[in-house]
Design an enzyme around this catalytic site. Sequence first.
Site, short mmCIF file in Angstrom:
data_model
loop_
_atom_site.label_atom_id
_atom_site.label_comp_id
_atom_site.label_asym_id
_atom_site.label_seq_id
_atom_site.Cartn_x
_atom_site.Cartn_y
_atom_site.Cartn_z
N PRO A 111 0.83 -1.21 0.00
CA PRO A 111 0.00 0.00 0.00
C PRO A 111 0.86 1.26 0.00
O PRO A 111 1.86 1.33 0.72
CB PRO A 111 -0.79 -0.12 1.30
CG PRO A 111 -0.83 -1.57 1.58
CD PRO A 111 0.48 -2.11 1.09
N GLU A 112 0.48 2.22 -0.83
CA GLU A 112 1.17 3.49 -0.81
C GLU A 112 0.42 4.44 0.13
O GLU A 112 -0.63 4.10 0.69
CB GLU A 112 1.30 4.03 -2.24
CG GLU A 112 2.04 3.04 -3.11
CD GLU A 112 2.63 3.62 -4.38
OE1 GLU A 112 2.85 2.84 -5.31
OE2 GLU A 112 2.88 4.84 -4.46
N LYS A 126 3.52 5.13 5.10
CA LYS A 126 2.96 3.78 4.97
C LYS A 126 2.66 3.14 6.33
O LYS A 126 2.33 1.96 6.38
CB LYS A 126 3.92 2.91 4.17
CG LYS A 126 4.17 3.41 2.74
CD LYS A 126 5.13 2.51 1.99
CE LYS A 126 5.38 3.03 0.58
NZ LYS A 126 6.28 2.16 -0.19
N ARG A 180 12.29 8.92 12.54
CA ARG A 180 13.00 8.28 11.43
C ARG A 180 12.28 8.43 10.09
O ARG A 180 12.88 8.16 9.04
CB ARG A 180 13.19 6.78 11.72
CG ARG A 180 14.10 6.48 12.91
CD ARG A 180 14.50 5.01 12.93
NE ARG A 180 13.36 4.12 13.10
CZ ARG A 180 12.90 3.69 14.28
NH1 ARG A 180 13.49 4.10 15.40
NH2 ARG A 180 11.89 2.86 14.36
N ASN A 204 6.07 2.45 -5.60
CA ASN A 204 6.54 2.24 -6.97
C ASN A 204 5.73 3.01 -8.01
O ASN A 204 6.28 3.55 -8.97
CB ASN A 204 6.50 0.74 -7.28
CG ASN A 204 7.69 0.30 -8.09
OD1 ASN A 204 8.76 0.88 -7.98
ND2 ASN A 204 7.51 -0.72 -8.91
N ARG A 245 13.25 -3.12 -7.51
CA ARG A 245 11.88 -2.71 -7.79
C ARG A 245 11.78 -2.25 -9.24
O ARG A 245 12.71 -1.65 -9.79
CB ARG A 245 11.44 -1.56 -6.87
CG ARG A 245 11.41 -1.91 -5.39
CD ARG A 245 10.40 -2.98 -5.05
NE ARG A 245 9.04 -2.58 -5.39
CZ ARG A 245 8.26 -1.84 -4.60
NH1 ARG A 245 8.70 -1.42 -3.43
NH2 ARG A 245 7.03 -1.54 -4.99
#
Length: 329
Positions: free
Chosen positions: A2-3, A52, A183, A226, A319
């Site tokens: 999932p984006e 995400k 982070r 992606n 990817r």
Amino acid sequence: MPEGHSVHRIARQFERNFVGRAISVSSPQGRFADGAALIDGSTMTRAMAVGKQMFLEFEGDRWLRVHLGLYGAWDFSGDILIDPTIASANGRMGQTNQRGTDPIYDDAGENSLTSIGAPRKTRVHVRMSEQTKGLSDDGSEWPPPVVGQVRARMMTDTTCADLRGPTACAVETPEQIDAVLARLGPDPLVGDEAEGEARFVASAHRRSVAIGQLLMDQSVVSGIGNVYRAEMLFRAGTNPHTPGKNVPTDVLRRMWRDWSHLLRIGVDTGQMMTMDGLTGEAWRSAMASRDDRHWVYHRAGLPCRVCGTEIVLEEMQARKLYWCPTCQT
């Protein structure tokens, strides 16, 4: 995987159906039993997404952090209060848009177009992940039967959310959550957007790494996967192999603002729509077919929609990367 838009939509569904309520938490699979016991019966006080990852806050200074990863998904069932900006009335993750009232189902089974309306309660079963598919639920059994390997089940008196296959599902302290957030790169929908832009530009300019890799680095910018990576680079006319430090500042700023623009479209519609200016039948076709809503993604070997050059497919950090060697010089 999932984006960012999908995770924001899931967090908003929790906001509407779980926040402010005491939640029964269990782990039918057993792998989350200890964590479930820590928050079982507690009131959920907040739901938020950053990139995400999703963070659910409970009373008692406890947070549930969930990262769906490649295989994770949430299934919602029961009396779900549907937000018209989150899901369509039939329970599938789809678009609510004034462009029309007739439902359109894309090749993944999503109803991606319906009329705008007030939030309503409807008996549905909803799967919320990147590949979203509606599942039937006649409401004949409550609580719903456990199907498959459910890592975590969260329930109110009327609504159930089942989590399957996440990369991360952990109860953490505020300090641990702060460390995770520190982070993560900026997310346009979280915090001050101008500050996020400045952080993204500064981080990209410090690196000799290719911009095509940096956009996927969640410590540089949150939520891009992606599909959005390929489309944003094309929209910016940028070669994916250009080192971040060599990308002009104004281009990086445009990329950030474009990500903000595309992310909001994704949250509102449930679709990674990356082509602008579509109206009428062209819009409906794009909503119905993933192949009609992107410039370069998944178009290897096909002519570029702008210049006619064959779209290139290569691997970047294991990817798939799609790009046009003419438009993205």
